[in-house]
Design a protein around this motif. Structure first.
Motif, mmCIF file in Angstrom:
data_model
loop_
_atom_site.group_PDB
_atom_site.id
_atom_site.type_symbol
_atom_site.label_atom_id
_atom_site.label_comp_id
_atom_site.label_asym_id
_atom_site.label_seq_id
_atom_site.Cartn_x
_atom_site.Cartn_y
_atom_site.Cartn_z
ATOM 1 N N GLU A 163 40.104 36.748 42.481
ATOM 2 C CA GLU A 163 39.137 37.274 41.513
ATOM 3 C C GLU A 163 38.015 36.292 41.210
ATOM 4 O O GLU A 163 36.997 36.661 40.623
ATOM 5 N N PHE A 164 38.191 35.023 41.601
ATOM 6 C CA PHE A 164 37.135 34.032 41.416
ATOM 7 C C PHE A 164 36.382 33.748 42.715
ATOM 8 O O PHE A 164 35.575 32.823 42.775
ATOM 9 N N SER A 165 36.658 34.538 43.738
ATOM 10 C CA SER A 165 35.958 34.366 45.011
ATOM 11 C C SER A 165 34.617 35.090 44.933
ATOM 12 O O SER A 165 34.548 36.226 44.475
ATOM 13 N N SER A 166 33.579 34.407 45.366
ATOM 14 C CA SER A 166 32.238 34.993 45.313
ATOM 15 C C SER A 166 31.482 34.586 46.570
ATOM 16 O O SER A 166 31.694 33.498 47.103
ATOM 17 N N PRO A 167 30.600 35.464 47.054
ATOM 18 C CA PRO A 167 29.821 35.136 48.252
ATOM 19 C C PRO A 167 28.761 34.077 47.999
ATOM 20 O O PRO A 167 28.108 33.607 48.930
ATOM 21 N N ALA A 168 28.563 33.706 46.735
ATOM 22 C CA ALA A 168 27.508 32.733 46.419
ATOM 23 C C ALA A 168 27.970 31.785 45.324
ATOM 24 O O ALA A 168 28.843 32.109 44.527
ATOM 25 N N THR A 172 29.312 32.417 37.733
ATOM 26 C CA THR A 172 29.853 32.177 36.400
ATOM 27 C C THR A 172 30.608 33.402 35.905
ATOM 28 O O THR A 172 30.146 34.530 36.085
ATOM 29 N N TYR A 173 31.772 33.147 35.313
ATOM 30 C CA TYR A 173 32.588 34.202 34.729
ATOM 31 C C TYR A 173 32.802 33.896 33.254
ATOM 32 O O TYR A 173 33.019 32.741 32.881
ATOM 33 N N ILE A 181 38.194 39.144 32.797
ATOM 34 C CA ILE A 181 36.785 38.866 33.103
ATOM 35 C C ILE A 181 35.928 39.945 32.451
ATOM 36 O O ILE A 181 36.082 41.127 32.733
ATOM 37 N N VAL A 182 35.044 39.521 31.562
ATOM 38 C CA VAL A 182 34.188 40.479 30.849
ATOM 39 C C VAL A 182 32.722 40.349 31.239
ATOM 40 O O VAL A 182 31.907 41.191 30.857
ATOM 41 N N ALA A 183 32.375 39.320 31.977
ATOM 42 C CA ALA A 183 31.003 39.164 32.469
ATOM 43 C C ALA A 183 31.030 38.278 33.706
ATOM 44 O O ALA A 183 31.850 37.362 33.802
ATOM 45 N N GLN A 184 30.163 38.578 34.643
ATOM 46 C CA GLN A 184 30.056 37.783 35.868
ATOM 47 C C GLN A 184 28.604 37.670 36.264
ATOM 48 O O GLN A 184 27.872 38.656 36.254
ATOM 49 N N GLN A 185 28.187 36.457 36.600
ATOM 50 C CA GLN A 185 26.814 36.205 37.031
ATOM 51 C C GLN A 185 26.861 35.514 38.386
ATOM 52 O O GLN A 185 27.355 34.392 38.500
ATOM 53 N N ASN A 186 26.362 36.180 39.429
ATOM 54 C CA ASN A 186 26.275 35.570 40.753
ATOM 55 C C ASN A 186 24.912 34.921 40.904
ATOM 56 O O ASN A 186 23.896 35.581 40.710
ATOM 57 N N GLY A 187 24.904 33.645 41.242
ATOM 58 C CA GLY A 187 23.641 32.929 41.351
ATOM 59 C C GLY A 187 23.290 32.244 40.049
ATOM 60 O O GLY A 187 23.940 32.445 39.021
ATOM 61 N N MET A 188 22.255 31.424 40.094
ATOM 62 C CA MET A 188 21.890 30.628 38.924
ATOM 63 C C MET A 188 21.299 31.500 37.825
ATOM 64 O O MET A 188 20.765 32.579 38.088
#
Length: 205
Positions: A163-168, A172-173, A181-188
């Motif tokens: 669940e913490f694997s991300s393509p980038a 941030t979780y 997990i209530v929010a996820q931000q991929n990238g800066m």
């Protein structure tokens, strides 16, 4: 016979840029320079973290969800080598940021995460800055010390949960006290905003 005199004006622009980037890469400064450039983008406010989609959820609603706790069994270690169970943070709001020292966008957003960390200052909110650098923790510790960051930094001591694997990275979780997990931000993104501070503090109540 006329001899042509050398002039920098005769050097193509692409060659100069190539030489500059080559020098930065050779000295290891390319990551820092790119990070500084991306930090300027964050300063425009165009990359603010988006938490409004889940901000209307209440802790009671989240607790009743069928989604299991994030990161069960995951082990981390701090920069002194002490192991910490991710599950030991249950009951707190967790701000989990996955980053690396070689990642320019990670470096760009770290100062605003440090600022957020200083402003929310609550024992009900845990910051987990999880470095995925493959080398020893000494490089990470040196980087953090040089930058003067004081937020808690960890490295994986077991396999990273799916669940913490991300393509980038950075990714941030934000995890609720119930472990979801209530929010996820991929990238800066820019996290030191009234919206993010308010979201964290409401979740922590």
């Amino acid at each position: 016979m006329n001899k042509e005199r050398f002039s920098f004006k005769n050097i193509p622009g692409w060659a100069i840029m190539l030489a500059v980037f080559g020098l930065l890469y050779a000295t290891g400064l390319h990551t820092e320079v790119l990070g500084q450039a991306q930090r300027l983008l964050l300063a425009t406010g165009l990359k603010n973290a988006d938490v409004h989609v889940v901000a209307t959820s209440t802790p009671a609603t989240l607790a009743s969800s069928a989604v299991p706790m994030a990161g069960p069994g995951f082990q981390m270690k701090d920069l002194d080598g002490k192991k910490v169970s991710f599950e030991s943070l249950r009951g707190k709001v967790i701000f989990l940021n996955i980053w690396a020292t070689w990642c320019p966008p990670c470096i760009a957003e770290m100062p605003n995460i440090q600022s957020l960390y200083e402003k929310v200052g609550s024992d009900k909110i845990a910051f987990v800055m999880l470095s995925v650098d493959q080398k020893s923790s000494e490089k990470v510790k040196k980087f953090i010390t040089k930058k003067g960051f004081t937020f808690p930094v960890y490295m994986p001591a077991s396999q990273l949960p799916e669940e913490f694997s991300s393509p980038a990275i950075p990714t941030t979780y934000i995890i609720s006290p119930e472990g979801q997990i209530v929010a996820q931000q991929n990238g800066m993104a820019e996290y030191d905003t009234p919206e993010v501070r308010d979201f964290l503090q409401k979740l922590a109540k």
